[in-house]
Write a protein that holds these residues in place. Structure first.
Motif, PDB file in Angstrom:
ATOM      1  N   GLY A  53       7.887  15.716 -18.445  1.00  0.00           N
ATOM      2  CA  GLY A  53       9.267  15.613 -18.404  1.00  0.00           C
ATOM      3  C   GLY A  53       9.905  14.694 -16.713  1.00  0.00           C
ATOM      4  O   GLY A  53       9.493  13.692 -16.854  1.00  0.00           O
ATOM      5  N   ALA A  54      11.039  15.184 -16.469  1.00  0.00           N
ATOM      6  CA  ALA A  54      11.726  14.791 -15.528  1.00  0.00           C
ATOM      7  C   ALA A  54      10.631  14.637 -14.073  1.00  0.00           C
ATOM      8  O   ALA A  54      10.794  13.981 -13.132  1.00  0.00           O
ATOM      9  N   GLN A  55       9.543  15.938 -14.136  1.00  0.00           N
ATOM     10  CA  GLN A  55       9.043  15.928 -13.078  1.00  0.00           C
ATOM     11  C   GLN A  55       7.780  14.825 -12.846  1.00  0.00           C
ATOM     12  O   GLN A  55       7.343  14.439 -11.883  1.00  0.00           O
ATOM     13  N   GLY A  56       7.534  14.128 -14.112  1.00  0.00           N
ATOM     14  CA  GLY A  56       6.257  13.131 -14.243  1.00  0.00           C
ATOM     15  C   GLY A  56       5.206  14.189 -14.188  1.00  0.00           C
ATOM     16  O   GLY A  56       4.967  15.322 -14.220  1.00  0.00           O
ATOM     17  N   ILE A  57       4.168  13.094 -13.896  1.00  0.00           N
ATOM     18  CA  ILE A  57       2.749  13.909 -13.906  1.00  0.00           C
ATOM     19  C   ILE A  57       2.070  13.591 -12.430  1.00  0.00           C
ATOM     20  O   ILE A  57       2.117  12.156 -12.348  1.00  0.00           O
ATOM     21  N   SER A  58       1.648  14.239 -12.076  1.00  0.00           N
ATOM     22  CA  SER A  58       1.103  14.009 -10.511  1.00  0.00           C
ATOM     23  C   SER A  58      -0.551  14.112 -10.554  1.00  0.00           C
ATOM     24  O   SER A  58      -0.969  14.468 -11.617  1.00  0.00           O
ATOM     25  N   ALA A  59      -0.964  13.882  -9.414  1.00  0.00           N
ATOM     26  CA  ALA A  59      -2.634  14.063  -9.188  1.00  0.00           C
ATOM     27  C   ALA A  59      -3.208  13.269 -10.284  1.00  0.00           C
ATOM     28  O   ALA A  59      -4.049  13.584 -10.780  1.00  0.00           O
ATOM     29  N   LEU A  60      -2.875  12.146 -10.274  1.00  0.00           N
ATOM     30  CA  LEU A  60      -3.567  11.211 -11.460  1.00  0.00           C
ATOM     31  C   LEU A  60      -4.810  10.581 -10.683  1.00  0.00           C
ATOM     32  O   LEU A  60      -4.875  10.442  -9.647  1.00  0.00           O
ATOM     33  N   PRO A  61      -5.710  10.353 -11.517  1.00  0.00           N
ATOM     34  CA  PRO A  61      -7.037   9.685 -11.185  1.00  0.00           C
ATOM     35  C   PRO A  61      -6.654   8.131 -10.751  1.00  0.00           C
ATOM     36  O   PRO A  61      -5.920   7.458 -11.241  1.00  0.00           O
ATOM     37  N   GLY A  62      -7.192   7.681  -9.749  1.00  0.00           N
ATOM     38  CA  GLY A  62      -7.058   6.410  -9.554  1.00  0.00           C
ATOM     39  C   GLY A  62      -8.521   5.457  -9.629  1.00  0.00           C
ATOM     40  O   GLY A  62      -9.542   6.259  -9.879  1.00  0.00           O
ATOM     41  N   PRO A  63      -8.484   4.234  -9.865  1.00  0.00           N
ATOM     42  CA  PRO A  63      -9.903   3.588 -10.213  1.00  0.00           C
ATOM     43  C   PRO A  63     -10.729   3.591  -9.029  1.00  0.00           C
ATOM     44  O   PRO A  63     -11.951   2.947  -9.368  1.00  0.00           O
ATOM     45  N   LEU A  64     -10.415   3.795  -7.783  1.00  0.00           N
ATOM     46  CA  LEU A  64     -11.321   3.725  -6.723  1.00  0.00           C
ATOM     47  C   LEU A  64     -11.596   5.115  -5.965  1.00  0.00           C
ATOM     48  O   LEU A  64     -11.915   5.046  -4.851  1.00  0.00           O
ATOM     49  N   ASP A  65     -11.330   6.135  -6.800  1.00  0.00           N
ATOM     50  CA  ASP A  65     -11.337   7.537  -6.127  1.00  0.00           C
ATOM     51  C   ASP A  65     -12.726   7.872  -5.700  1.00  0.00           C
ATOM     52  O   ASP A  65     -13.176   8.618  -4.804  1.00  0.00           O
ATOM     53  N   ALA A  66     -13.911   7.084  -6.092  1.00  0.00           N
ATOM     54  CA  ALA A  66     -15.211   7.255  -5.619  1.00  0.00           C
ATOM     55  C   ALA A  66     -15.249   7.063  -4.416  1.00  0.00           C
ATOM     56  O   ALA A  66     -16.399   7.283  -3.763  1.00  0.00           O
ATOM     57  N   GLU A  76     -11.878   8.065   1.576  1.00  0.00           N
ATOM     58  CA  GLU A  76     -10.541   7.937   1.430  1.00  0.00           C
ATOM     59  C   GLU A  76      -9.955   6.861   2.418  1.00  0.00           C
ATOM     60  O   GLU A  76      -8.896   6.326   2.029  1.00  0.00           O
ATOM     61  N   THR A  77     -10.714   6.765   3.533  1.00  0.00           N
ATOM     62  CA  THR A  77     -10.208   5.763   4.505  1.00  0.00           C
ATOM     63  C   THR A  77     -10.456   4.203   4.032  1.00  0.00           C
ATOM     64  O   THR A  77      -9.597   3.640   4.487  1.00  0.00           O
ATOM     65  N   ALA A  78     -11.240   4.022   3.154  1.00  0.00           N
ATOM     66  CA  ALA A  78     -11.641   2.703   2.696  1.00  0.00           C
ATOM     67  C   ALA A  78     -10.849   2.253   1.522  1.00  0.00           C
ATOM     68  O   ALA A  78     -10.648   0.971   1.098  1.00  0.00           O
ATOM     69  N   GLN A  79     -10.158   3.405   0.661  1.00  0.00           N
ATOM     70  CA  GLN A  79      -9.317   3.035  -0.285  1.00  0.00           C
ATOM     71  C   GLN A  79      -8.433   2.023  -0.268  1.00  0.00           C
ATOM     72  O   GLN A  79      -8.137   1.104  -0.799  1.00  0.00           O
ATOM     73  N   MET A 135       0.491   0.499  11.152  1.00  0.00           N
ATOM     74  CA  MET A 135       1.009  -0.733  10.644  1.00  0.00           C
ATOM     75  C   MET A 135       0.247  -1.300   9.641  1.00  0.00           C
ATOM     76  O   MET A 135       0.755  -2.019   8.847  1.00  0.00           O
ATOM     77  N   PHE A 136      -1.019  -1.437  10.220  1.00  0.00           N
ATOM     78  CA  PHE A 136      -1.960  -2.196   9.196  1.00  0.00           C
ATOM     79  C   PHE A 136      -1.988  -1.746   7.846  1.00  0.00           C
ATOM     80  O   PHE A 136      -1.866  -2.283   6.739  1.00  0.00           O
ATOM     81  N   ASP A 137      -1.895  -0.327   7.717  1.00  0.00           N
ATOM     82  CA  ASP A 137      -1.824   0.301   6.415  1.00  0.00           C
ATOM     83  C   ASP A 137      -0.918   0.026   5.485  1.00  0.00           C
ATOM     84  O   ASP A 137      -0.812   0.031   4.343  1.00  0.00           O
ATOM     85  N   PHE A 138       0.365  -0.033   6.478  1.00  0.00           N
ATOM     86  CA  PHE A 138       1.686  -0.121   5.960  1.00  0.00           C
ATOM     87  C   PHE A 138       1.489  -1.752   5.119  1.00  0.00           C
ATOM     88  O   PHE A 138       1.828  -1.933   3.952  1.00  0.00           O
ATOM     89  N   CYS A 139       1.120  -2.857   5.950  1.00  0.00           N
ATOM     90  CA  CYS A 139       0.869  -4.135   5.212  1.00  0.00           C
ATOM     91  C   CYS A 139      -0.098  -4.063   4.122  1.00  0.00           C
ATOM     92  O   CYS A 139       0.314  -4.703   3.162  1.00  0.00           O
ATOM     93  N   LEU A 140      -0.955  -3.286   4.133  1.00  0.00           N
ATOM     94  CA  LEU A 140      -1.858  -3.258   3.056  1.00  0.00           C
ATOM     95  C   LEU A 140      -1.061  -2.713   1.722  1.00  0.00           C
ATOM     96  O   LEU A 140      -1.346  -3.050   0.762  1.00  0.00           O
ATOM     97  N   HIS A 141      -0.288  -1.509   2.150  1.00  0.00           N
ATOM     98  CA  HIS A 141       0.621  -1.041   1.086  1.00  0.00           C
ATOM     99  C   HIS A 141       1.345  -2.070   0.379  1.00  0.00           C
ATOM    100  O   HIS A 141       1.556  -2.225  -0.789  1.00  0.00           O
ATOM    101  N   VAL A 142       2.231  -2.773   1.236  1.00  0.00           N
ATOM    102  CA  VAL A 142       2.915  -3.750   0.770  1.00  0.00           C
ATOM    103  C   VAL A 142       2.263  -4.924  -0.076  1.00  0.00           C
ATOM    104  O   VAL A 142       2.718  -5.170  -1.172  1.00  0.00           O
ATOM    105  N   LEU A 143       1.249  -5.262   0.540  1.00  0.00           N
ATOM    106  CA  LEU A 143       0.210  -6.529  -0.159  1.00  0.00           C
ATOM    107  C   LEU A 143      -0.016  -5.752  -1.524  1.00  0.00           C
ATOM    108  O   LEU A 143      -0.290  -6.247  -2.826  1.00  0.00           O
ATOM    109  N   THR A 144      -0.659  -4.367  -1.682  1.00  0.00           N
ATOM    110  CA  THR A 144      -1.050  -4.003  -2.838  1.00  0.00           C
ATOM    111  C   THR A 144       0.071  -3.884  -4.034  1.00  0.00           C
ATOM    112  O   THR A 144      -0.138  -4.262  -5.124  1.00  0.00           O
TER     113      THR A 144
END
Lengths: 260, 295
Positions: B111-124, B127-130, B1-10
């Protein structure tokens, strides 16, 4: 006498309907000139043409030697020309004081505004001092923090004069400045406008109130169907047969005699 | 639930950035931009195309901001001779053109598939802290944008924009170059929106033409209209409310045993109802723009 504004052969037609047909006149610095004429004679179109809101079909308009007829309104303002509108519309969500401050367009760039700094603060302080001064002179101090759109018609007229003066113009054009203004205030306006002329600001005033014209103006330009039919002092108007016919009508103009 | 709230906040922070950007145009300058999402999409796609081209993320983000600003100049120029409502329709068309172009560009834009596996600014980061770190980054970005917006509104430029919005003819005869004012507001808005788009793509590690749907523009518009256009606090409140409804209504699926389709309809319906109520009772928004009384 040197000239400030020169209008030569200005012609304008709307959809084939000629509104200005070769208008010529000149104004010197500090001169107060009235423009009179019946409704539809082209007075407001003349003001719009000079201030760049209506492009002219032919003719020349020069302010201090610089041609105006192809410039946008904001560039013409930059050369020292300010104007008011016949029906001044004012912002709803800005106070009277804020509108006056906005009327001073110096240093309004994006980066200068965002970064601030000493020069920006000095400019803001100077604008506020100037705005406070005009609030006082135009008797608007009491409505300083009122939304500008909530002012009475007469107060909006005064505020629009104040806005025009915030830019330190060389030539000020007023479109019916006294319509809706209380008679007592009208007297104060005469004195105030004469004060401006004494400082060297030329005034071009479109007006129907012949008392006001008689008290204030040194010279009158009479327009009829887009032509200048007379240029004379207000006192001479009643002796001008064309003027009588075009504007004042056959009944004897009592107001003019009072103005003489 | 906490992660979900963080997701909503972001998400709320990222949409808050988009709403603040739209507020620069629509709230301050009165420009009816119905194609705002195009700037967001350009920022998001820059991250995607940058990954395919092998660019480092900061370079992609910068390129995105630059391209969005170019688009901003074009859009502002397009509107020079149009009345404001017609300009609004033109911006909607521009955004749709951008969407249809990326939809059909399977080579470069996925195209319609889009582009996946994009880099994020905090990838370094681990994963748990992201999630927490991204929420903090979002909060920081939205706070900075809010502060700059408020500062701009109180400045001489902000005053000029208000005069442009309320009485353009008066502004013009007081010496303001209306085209330039509109361009400046659009450029600033485009830059912030593109940044929000880049961050969104970096957060979801994905971008697709769906990011550019006109419905997204209207979602951001509803934030402005519900909260109060022209006022930073209002825009932020509107963002929180709309994003809250959007994110928490699906929880009702588990609580009330509703189907997915019902939830989707309920979500849109609720936002529509709030918008309608606001238009009827608080037409200037829950926190309307205030008069600025100056000392």
């Amino acid at each position: 006498m040197s000239t400030l504004l020169t209008v030569t052969g200005v012609t304008k037609a709307f959809a084939g309907n000629a509104v200005l047909q070769g208008v010529d006149f000149a104004i010197g610095p500090g001169e107060i000139v009235g423009v009179i004429g019946p409704n539809g004679s082209g007075k407001s179109t003349l003001l719009n043409a000079i201030s760049g809101f209506t492009p002219v079909d032919a003719g020349r308009i020069e302010l201090g030697g610089a041609p105006l007829q192809r410039l946008a309104p904001h560039r013409i303002h930059g050369l020292g020309l300010a104007r008011t509108f016949q029906l001044p519309a004012m912002p709803e969500k800005m106070t009277v004081f804020e509108v006056l401050l906005a009327a001073d367009n110096r240093r309004h760039g994006f980066w200068a505004s965002l970064c601030g700094g000493a020069e920006q603060r000095a400019q803001e302080a100077a604008s506020r001092a100037l705005a406070t001064q005009w609030l006082g002179e135009l008797l608007l101090t009491g409505v300083r923090d009122t939304p500008a759109a909530a002012l009475s018609g007469g107060q909006k007229k005064l505020l629009s004069v104040g806005c025009a003066l915030m830019g330190n113009p060389r030539l000020l054009m007023l479109d019916e400045p006294t319509a809706g203004v209380h008679p007592n205030l009208r007297r104060d306006m005469v004195a105030m406008l004469q004060g401006l002329a004494a400082r060297g600001i030329a005034l071009l005033i479109v007006e129907h109130d012949m008392h006001f014209i008689g008290e204030l103006c040194q010279r009158c330009i009479v327009l009829d169907r887009g032509r200048v039919v007379a240029q004379c002092t207000p006192a001479q108007l009643s002796q001008h047969p064309q003027v009588l016919q075009a504007y004042l009508g056959s009944e004897h103009p009592v107001v003019l005699e009072a103005a003489v | 639930m906490f992660d979900f709230c963080l997701h909503v906040l972001t998400l709320a922070c990222l949409y808050g950035l988009m709403a603040l950007a739209l507020n620069l145009q629509a709230g301050y300058a009165g420009l009816l931009n119905f194609g705002h999402i195009a700037f967001v999409g350009v920022g998001a796609y820059a991250v995607g195309i940058g990954r395919l081209a092998g660019w480092p993320l900061p370079l992609s983000m910068l390129a995105g901001v630059a391209c969005a600003m170019l688009l901003g100049v074009a859009v502002a120029r397009l509107g020079r001779n149009l009345a404001s409502d017609y300009w609004g329709i033109a911006t909607l068309a521009v955004a749709e053109i951008v969407r249809i172009v990326v939809l059909n560009q399977s080579g470069m834009a996925g195209g319609a598939q889009g582009i996946s596996a994009l880099p994020g600014p905090l990838d370094a980061l681990p994963e748990t802290a992201q999630p927490l770190a991204f929420a903090v980054l979002g909060l920081f970005a939205v706070a900075l944008a809010a502060w700059l917006s408020a500062r701009l509104a109180a400045s001489r430029f902000g005053r000029a924009l208000r005069l442009l919005r309320e009485q353009p003819a008066l502004a013009s005869c007081l010496g303001y170059d209306l085209g330039r004012l509109k361009r400046s507001a659009t450029l600033a808005s485009a830059a912030v929106a593109a940044l929000a788009g880049s961050l969104l793509a970096g957060y979801t590690h994905f971008v697709s033409p769906d990011y550019l749907l006109a419905a997204q523009t209207f979602l951001v518009w509803s934030m402005l209209m519900i909260g109060g256009a022209g006022r930073v606090a209002g825009v932020l409140l509107g963002t929180v409310l709309v994003q809250g409804v959007y994110s928490f209504v699906p929880l009702a699926r588990d609580l009330l045993g509703l189907g997915s389709e019902t939830v989707g309809a309920l979500r849109l319906g609720l936002i529509g109802a709030i918008l309608l109520l606001c238009l009827l009772w608080r037409s200037a928004g829950l926190l309307p723009e205030r008069l600025r009384t100056l000392p």
